[in-house]
Design a protein around this motif. Structure first.
Motif, short mmCIF file in Angstrom:
data_model
loop_
_atom_site.label_atom_id
_atom_site.label_comp_id
_atom_site.label_asym_id
_atom_site.label_seq_id
_atom_site.Cartn_x
_atom_site.Cartn_y
_atom_site.Cartn_z
N HIS A 1 -2.75 -0.43 -5.48
CA HIS A 1 -3.40 0.72 -4.85
C HIS A 1 -4.68 1.08 -5.60
CE1 HIS A 1 -0.67 2.12 -1.69
NE2 HIS A 1 0.36 1.82 -2.48
N ARG A 2 -4.60 1.12 -6.89
CA ARG A 2 -5.76 1.50 -7.71
C ARG A 2 -6.91 0.51 -7.55
NH1 ARG A 2 -3.34 1.77 -12.14
NH2 ARG A 2 -3.96 -0.23 -13.03
N GLN A 3 -6.60 -0.78 -7.35
CA GLN A 3 -7.62 -1.82 -7.21
C GLN A 3 -8.17 -1.93 -5.79
OE1 GLN A 3 -5.56 -5.34 -8.54
NE2 GLN A 3 -5.08 -4.45 -10.55
N GLY A 4 -7.56 -1.18 -4.84
CA GLY A 4 -8.02 -1.24 -3.46
C GLY A 4 -7.53 -2.45 -2.70
N VAL A 5 -6.51 -3.14 -3.23
CA VAL A 5 -5.94 -4.31 -2.55
C VAL A 5 -5.06 -3.85 -1.39
CG1 VAL A 5 -4.43 -6.33 -2.81
CG2 VAL A 5 -6.04 -5.71 -4.63
N VAL A 6 -4.37 -2.71 -1.60
CA VAL A 6 -3.52 -2.15 -0.55
C VAL A 6 -3.87 -0.69 -0.36
CG1 VAL A 6 -1.64 -3.74 -0.99
CG2 VAL A 6 -1.66 -1.53 -2.15
N VAL B 1 4.83 -5.83 11.80
CA VAL B 1 4.06 -5.24 10.71
C VAL B 1 2.60 -5.24 11.09
CG1 VAL B 1 3.42 -5.38 8.29
CG2 VAL B 1 5.74 -6.01 9.00
N LYS B 2 2.06 -4.07 11.37
CA LYS B 2 0.66 -3.90 11.71
C LYS B 2 -0.14 -3.86 10.41
CE LYS B 2 -2.26 -0.73 14.41
NZ LYS B 2 -3.32 -0.52 13.41
N ILE B 3 -1.01 -4.84 10.22
CA ILE B 3 -1.77 -4.93 8.98
C ILE B 3 -3.11 -4.22 9.15
CG2 ILE B 3 -2.86 -6.51 7.33
CD1 ILE B 3 -0.62 -8.48 7.91
N ASP B 4 -3.27 -3.12 8.39
CA ASP B 4 -4.47 -2.30 8.46
C ASP B 4 -5.32 -2.49 7.21
OD1 ASP B 4 -4.06 -0.87 10.94
OD2 ASP B 4 -2.45 0.22 9.93
N ALA B 5 -6.62 -2.30 7.34
CA ALA B 5 -7.51 -2.31 6.18
C ALA B 5 -7.16 -1.12 5.28
CB ALA B 5 -8.96 -2.24 6.62
N PRO B 6 -7.35 -1.23 3.95
CA PRO B 6 -6.99 -0.13 3.04
C PRO B 6 -7.66 1.19 3.38
CG PRO B 6 -7.37 -2.13 1.80
CD PRO B 6 -7.79 -2.42 3.21
N ALA B 7 -8.94 1.15 3.74
CA ALA B 7 -9.61 2.38 4.14
C ALA B 7 -9.17 2.73 5.55
CB ALA B 7 -11.12 2.19 4.09
N ASP B 8 -8.71 3.96 5.74
CA ASP B 8 -8.25 4.38 7.05
C ASP B 8 -9.44 4.65 7.95
OD1 ASP B 8 -6.97 5.26 9.26
OD2 ASP B 8 -6.10 7.05 8.36
#
Length: 394
Positions: A389-394, A35-42
């Motif tokens: 998603h709405r809170q920017g956590v994921v 599982v590659k963990i990426d920051a929410p902003a691409d």
């Protein structure tokens, strides 16, 4: 029956750049769920280029992508939940960053004592340089690698591949596998770490031991072997051929093939040490003879005499060569938008597991598997995931 030896191993990959992803790629290729963990902003990736580019696709195949904000308290809580289900965590943060994010080994171990925690840094986990930034280029210089690459009297030359990054990734993957084996026997997880500097110095191998034993710091020797001669690139009518004939028997055979058998008994070239000291004159004599043959004809004669030799190939010629074709060092992945994607295979064959692994899926889009992981792995409701998603956590 064919199977992959790391099936069932779950890896959380926090790494960026190249060295860490090389580690997770190897584990993923051999069956681990990565599982590659990426920051929410691409923000893309600082190594690998575009997510649809050839480098990114090759570096991140056989991985899932979870979008997660580790700077948020809730994001860290989700990470810890995943840690409880994981076998391996990989990271290549600088020490102050991983402590600030709350993902350092001490914290992760409290969550899951069985975790194997793998780290790559530029200079190691201690010492005066431990907090300094590093990349492959700078480590090639600081390791001494560039000092022995290139031709005498000319500026140092970097290797034509990311040898520091790739060696560190391969070394860490070995460490992770050994730690997993240790855990099978003891039930204990542990911290496994290496650095670009240590990994590349280890690749210098006999060059470093030469210095440790004699006090002599090796220098660049061009295409010659540093100590064993004649070993190097020799001219032909239509190009060059690599020849390795340093041992006495092979040197005599080389002289026979080239029609100068008396050279093998010349006092200046009587043994390996003398041939190394007097390499310039020796190579001039040998080159004057190799120039009389085409590359193919010379290789045929040398092979018949049991002398290691080979052509000077470009990468294109290497990949099209019959031997490489028989080894199947290329793989193909099927991307939903790109279609068939050519990829480089693993060099390791495990015949008991069905040979070499295949590409199960191409590199993921940013956060492609976020909802699936939160739902299937952590049992979250759809409404909860929508809130994250709405809170920017994921």
């Amino acid at each position: 029956m064919s199977y992959l030896p790391l099936e069932g191993v779950v890896v959380l990959d926090l790494t960026r750049h190249r060295a860490g992803p090389v580690t997770s790629r190897l584990l993923g290729d051999f069956g681990a769920t990565v599982v590659k963990i990426d920051a929410p902003a691409d923000l893309g990736d600082s190594m690998g280029g575009s997510r649809e580019g050839f480098d990114y696709q090759n570096l991140h195949r056989n991985k899932m992508s979870l979008s997660l904000n580790l700077k948020s308290e809730e994001g860290r809580a989700i990470f810890y939940e995943l840690v409880r289900k994981a076998d391996v965590v990989l990271e290549n943060f600088r020490p102050e960053v991983k402590h600030r994010l709350g993902v350092a080994y001490e914290t992760v171990r409290e969550v899951n004592p069985r975790i194997v925690y793998g780290s790559i840094s530029g200079f190691g986990q201690k010492g005066p340089y431990q907090t300094l930034p590093a990349v492959d280029q700078t480590i090639q210089g600081m390791s001494g690698f560039m000092s022995v690459t290139g031709f005498p009297g000319q500026p140092p030359v970097r290797a034509g591949a990311a040898v520091a990054d790739i060696s560190a990734g391969m070394v860490l993957s070995q460490g992770v596998l050994m730690a997993l084996y240790h855990r099978e026997r003891t039930g204990e997880g542990q911290w496994v770490h290496t650095s670009l500097l240590e990994s590349l110095v280890s690749m210098l191998d006999f060059q470093v031991v030469r210095y440790l034993s004699t006090g002599e710091s090796p220098h660049a020797a061009g295409n010659d072997h540093p100590t064993l001669m004649p070993t190097g690139l020799f001219p032909t009518l239509d190009g060059h051929v690599n020849i390795a004939a340093a041992e006495d028997q092979k040197f005599r055979a080389l002289c026979e093939v080239l029609g100068i058998p008396e050279l093998a008994f010349e006092p200046l070239y009587a043994d390996t040490a003398l041939r190394s000291v007097n390499r310039k004159g020796l190579c001039e004599i040998l080159s004057s003879k190799t120039r009389e043959y085409s590359s193919a004809a010379l290789q045929q004669k040398l092979n018949a005499a049991g002398i290691p030799c080979g052509p000077m190939f470009t990468i294109a010629q290497t990949m099209e060569d019959a031997q490489m074709q028989s080894l199947r060092m290329t793989e193909e992945g099927q991307h939903p938008r790109l279609g068939t994607v050519p990829l480089l295979g693993q060099p390791l064959h495990l015949e008991g597991c069905g040979g070499r692994p295949e590409v199960r899926f191409t590199a993921p889009d940013h956060g492609e598997h976020t909802d699936r992981i939160l739902s299937e792995w952590l049992g979250m409701e759809a409404s909860r995931i929508k809130d994250l998603h709405r809170q920017g956590v994921v």
